[in-house]
Scaffold this active site. Sequence first.
Site, PDB file in Angstrom:
ATOM      1  N   TYR A  22       0.854  -1.196   0.000  1.00 33.38           N
ATOM      2  CA  TYR A  22       0.000   0.000   0.000  1.00 33.38           C
ATOM      3  C   TYR A  22       0.881   1.233   0.000  1.00 33.38           C
ATOM      4  O   TYR A  22       1.841   1.311   0.779  1.00 33.38           O
ATOM      5  CB  TYR A  22      -0.895   0.024   1.250  1.00 33.38           C
ATOM      6  N   SER A  23       0.521   2.206  -0.859  1.00 33.92           N
ATOM      7  CA  SER A  23       1.267   3.474  -0.849  1.00 33.92           C
ATOM      8  C   SER A  23       0.906   4.234   0.417  1.00 33.92           C
ATOM      9  O   SER A  23      -0.250   4.228   0.838  1.00 33.92           O
ATOM     10  CB  SER A  23       0.869   4.358  -2.029  1.00 33.92           C
ATOM     11  N   GLU A  40       3.278   4.036 -11.318  1.00 39.12           N
ATOM     12  CA  GLU A  40       3.082   2.941 -10.362  1.00 39.12           C
ATOM     13  C   GLU A  40       1.634   2.469 -10.491  1.00 39.12           C
ATOM     14  O   GLU A  40       0.725   3.049  -9.895  1.00 39.12           O
ATOM     15  CB  GLU A  40       3.390   3.401  -8.940  1.00 39.12           C
ATOM     16  N   TYR A  53      -0.926  -1.010 -10.663  1.00 39.77           N
ATOM     17  CA  TYR A  53      -1.046  -2.457 -10.472  1.00 39.77           C
ATOM     18  C   TYR A  53      -2.455  -2.805 -10.079  1.00 39.77           C
ATOM     19  O   TYR A  53      -3.305  -1.919  -9.912  1.00 39.77           O
ATOM     20  CB  TYR A  53      -0.036  -3.004  -9.459  1.00 39.77           C
ATOM     21  N   CYS A 103      -0.516   6.989 -11.171  1.00 45.84           N
ATOM     22  CA  CYS A 103      -0.705   5.956 -10.145  1.00 45.84           C
ATOM     23  C   CYS A 103      -2.161   5.496 -10.125  1.00 45.84           C
ATOM     24  O   CYS A 103      -3.080   6.316 -10.159  1.00 45.84           O
ATOM     25  CB  CYS A 103      -0.334   6.514  -8.775  1.00 45.84           C
TER      26      CYS A 103
HETATM   27  P1  NAP Z   1     -11.780   2.272  -9.192  1.00 51.37           P
HETATM   28  O1  NAP Z   1     -12.601   2.988  -8.227  1.00 51.37           O
HETATM   29  O2  NAP Z   1     -12.156   0.921  -9.638  1.00 51.37           O
HETATM   30  O3  NAP Z   1     -11.600   3.134 -10.508  1.00 51.37           O
HETATM   31  C1  NAP Z   1     -11.300   4.501 -10.446  1.00 51.37           C
HETATM   32  C2  NAP Z   1     -11.701   5.115 -11.747  1.00 51.37           C
HETATM   33  O4  NAP Z   1     -10.857   4.653 -12.807  1.00 51.37           O
HETATM   34  C3  NAP Z   1     -13.135   4.799 -12.156  1.00 51.37           C
HETATM   35  O5  NAP Z   1     -13.729   5.979 -12.601  1.00 51.37           O
HETATM   36  C4  NAP Z   1     -12.949   3.811 -13.281  1.00 51.37           C
HETATM   37  O6  NAP Z   1     -14.023   3.833 -14.228  1.00 51.37           O
HETATM   38  C5  NAP Z   1     -11.704   4.373 -13.916  1.00 51.37           C
HETATM   39  N1  NAP Z   1     -11.101   3.471 -14.903  1.00 51.37           N
HETATM   40  C6  NAP Z   1     -11.359   2.153 -15.130  1.00 51.37           C
HETATM   41  N2  NAP Z   1     -10.656   1.716 -16.180  1.00 51.37           N
HETATM   42  C7  NAP Z   1      -9.932   2.764 -16.644  1.00 51.37           C
HETATM   43  C8  NAP Z   1      -9.035   2.932 -17.723  1.00 51.37           C
HETATM   44  N3  NAP Z   1      -8.727   1.936 -18.545  1.00 51.37           N
HETATM   45  N4  NAP Z   1      -8.490   4.150 -17.905  1.00 51.37           N
HETATM   46  C9  NAP Z   1      -8.779   5.181 -17.089  1.00 51.37           C
HETATM   47  N5  NAP Z   1      -9.643   5.085 -16.055  1.00 51.37           N
HETATM   48  C10 NAP Z   1     -10.210   3.889 -15.822  1.00 51.37           C
HETATM   49  O7  NAP Z   1     -10.289   2.291  -8.670  1.00 51.37           O
HETATM   50  P2  NAP Z   1      -9.690   1.558  -7.395  1.00 51.37           P
HETATM   51  O8  NAP Z   1     -10.422   0.295  -7.148  1.00 51.37           O
HETATM   52  O9  NAP Z   1      -9.546   2.547  -6.311  1.00 51.37           O
HETATM   53  O10 NAP Z   1      -8.299   1.093  -7.975  1.00 51.37           O
HETATM   54  C11 NAP Z   1      -7.158   1.842  -7.907  1.00 51.37           C
HETATM   55  C12 NAP Z   1      -5.982   0.989  -8.327  1.00 51.37           C
HETATM   56  O11 NAP Z   1      -4.837   1.661  -7.845  1.00 51.37           O
HETATM   57  C13 NAP Z   1      -5.948  -0.411  -7.744  1.00 51.37           C
HETATM   58  O12 NAP Z   1      -5.648  -1.314  -8.776  1.00 51.37           O
HETATM   59  C14 NAP Z   1      -4.808  -0.333  -6.741  1.00 51.37           C
HETATM   60  O13 NAP Z   1      -4.114  -1.562  -6.615  1.00 51.37           O
HETATM   61  C15 NAP Z   1      -3.940   0.695  -7.386  1.00 51.37           C
HETATM   62  N6  NAP Z   1      -3.015   1.378  -6.499  1.00 51.37           N
HETATM   63  C16 NAP Z   1      -3.362   1.653  -5.229  1.00 51.37           C
HETATM   64  C17 NAP Z   1      -2.441   2.250  -4.402  1.00 51.37           C
HETATM   65  C18 NAP Z   1      -2.754   2.486  -2.937  1.00 51.37           C
HETATM   66  O14 NAP Z   1      -1.911   2.861  -2.209  1.00 51.37           O
HETATM   67  N7  NAP Z   1      -3.897   2.286  -2.437  1.00 51.37           N
HETATM   68  C19 NAP Z   1      -1.206   2.619  -4.902  1.00 51.37           C
HETATM   69  C20 NAP Z   1      -0.903   2.341  -6.224  1.00 51.37           C
HETATM   70  C21 NAP Z   1      -1.824   1.714  -7.015  1.00 51.37           C
HETATM   71  P3  NAP Z   1     -15.139   2.684 -14.401  1.00 51.37           P
HETATM   72  O15 NAP Z   1     -16.412   3.370 -14.101  1.00 51.37           O
HETATM   73  O16 NAP Z   1     -15.040   2.280 -15.831  1.00 51.37           O
HETATM   74  O17 NAP Z   1     -14.826   1.580 -13.438  1.00 51.37           O
END
Ligand code: NAP
Length: 393
Positions: free
Chosen positions: A192-193, A391, A393, A351
């Site tokens: 987690y970031s 970053e 994933y 990210c």
């Molecule tokens: P989410 O709520 O599922 O999605 C966020 C937004 O991104 C939604 O509006 C979604 O639209 C859109 N989206 C989907 N596909 C896309 C695409 N191809 N291009 C551009 N936008 C798109 O996001 P989440 O579940 O929070 O996921 C965030 C990701 O970041 C996870 O995979 C996580 O592992 C990663 N991450 C997290 C951290 C951390 O610290 N927490 C750090 C680095 C990475 P729709 O309406 O189409 O779904």
Amino acid sequence: MNTPVKQHLIDPEICIRCYTCEMTCPIEAITHDDMNVVVDADKCNFCMDCIPVCPTGSIDEWRVVNTPYSLEEQFGWSELPPQEDLGEAETGMEALDEAMAALLAEAHAGAGGKAVAPKSAARPAINLYTLAQPAVAKVQGNYRLTDDPEHDVRHIILDMGGLPFPVLEGQSVGVVPPGEDENGKPHLPRLYSVSSPRDGERPNYNNISLTVKREPDGLCSNFLCDLEKGAELNLTGPFGATFLLPDDAEARLLLICTGTGSAPMRAFTMRRQRVVGGKSGGMLMFFGARNPESLPYFGPLKKVPENLLKQELVYSRLDGQAKEYVQDRMMAREEAVAEMLTDPATHIYICGLKGMEDGVEHALTNIAESIGQPWAILRDVMRSEGRYHVETY
Ligand code: NAP
């Protein structure tokens, strides 16, 4: 005399221990211990499948050696050894290098590549706490950030007590879920970031915050989201030595994130708010979420002044409106993005969801081309100067 061979290695300083390479390797040539993720020279066949999936580029290390480094040697490293001087023995590697260069170029065809820290970034501490010797943190608070009933995102504050846990904005920590996997082994830490700045979620407190979305069947996310105040948990890390904030107030930041990928952007914003305020080079953020109710930190973001952070909040699921993604809004703000691309003070941070990478690359390609700059070249220059960071994933 031994014939020199090319050996595939992983940079332990840059690796964030997400284990994606290990899970991707089709022949189980990648393994880990409590400290490091390493490549077995006896097994690696240079298929390059692990190269594009690595979020940091730490996987992309090669040495020409007379005797390959053993797993035990690699497990003990805190940094990579330099290339040995093999003198004339190195000749004869050119043909192999050419074939490998072609394979690597193919593996790097997307946005992948070796990450470099911003020149002015502070030097991060990494891997201070391991699976064998984790840090024990105590939950200081666990707050729901989103109103959408389908989308439970938490702001979790962890008190590190008297334990030294230096962490820079952009770094990550590993959370070790309790219990064992189906093979009776301890679970791997999930990454987690950190969403708080280096001097603590509260200035000068030894605490950090994480931004965690509850995933329906997520072992670690459910564990974290259900944690109550006072509960204890094991952390590894900190990890990450490249996705870091420039310690240069004049640097201009183009931040592109989705969902919980906003965590490091929050840390960057708080750091600048505390240290340089509106006099900094400025930040422009494209932040995508389903709707305002599922956008983490929606309320607090409204209070951040525009001279510190210009915000483009982008929603994909608003009733009666067409889906919009960050890359669509970037195109709509083409001139502002293009102007930043021409400025050598600009750093780009991406990210969030892996799936956004292609769309963002496409937008940057179009915008860069509109000002006569081939994006692939500009991107590689920016990356080698420590000004382009991904970053996902
Ligand atoms: P989410 O709520 O599922 O999605 C966020 C937004 O991104 C939604 O509006 C979604 O639209 C859109 N989206 C989907 N596909 C896309 C695409 N191809 N291009 C551009 N936008 C798109 O996001 P989440 O579940 O929070 O996921 C965030 C990701 O970041 C996870 O995979 C996580 O592992 C990663 N991450 C997290 C951290 C951390 O610290 N927490 C750090 C680095 C990475 P729709 O309406 O189409 O779904």
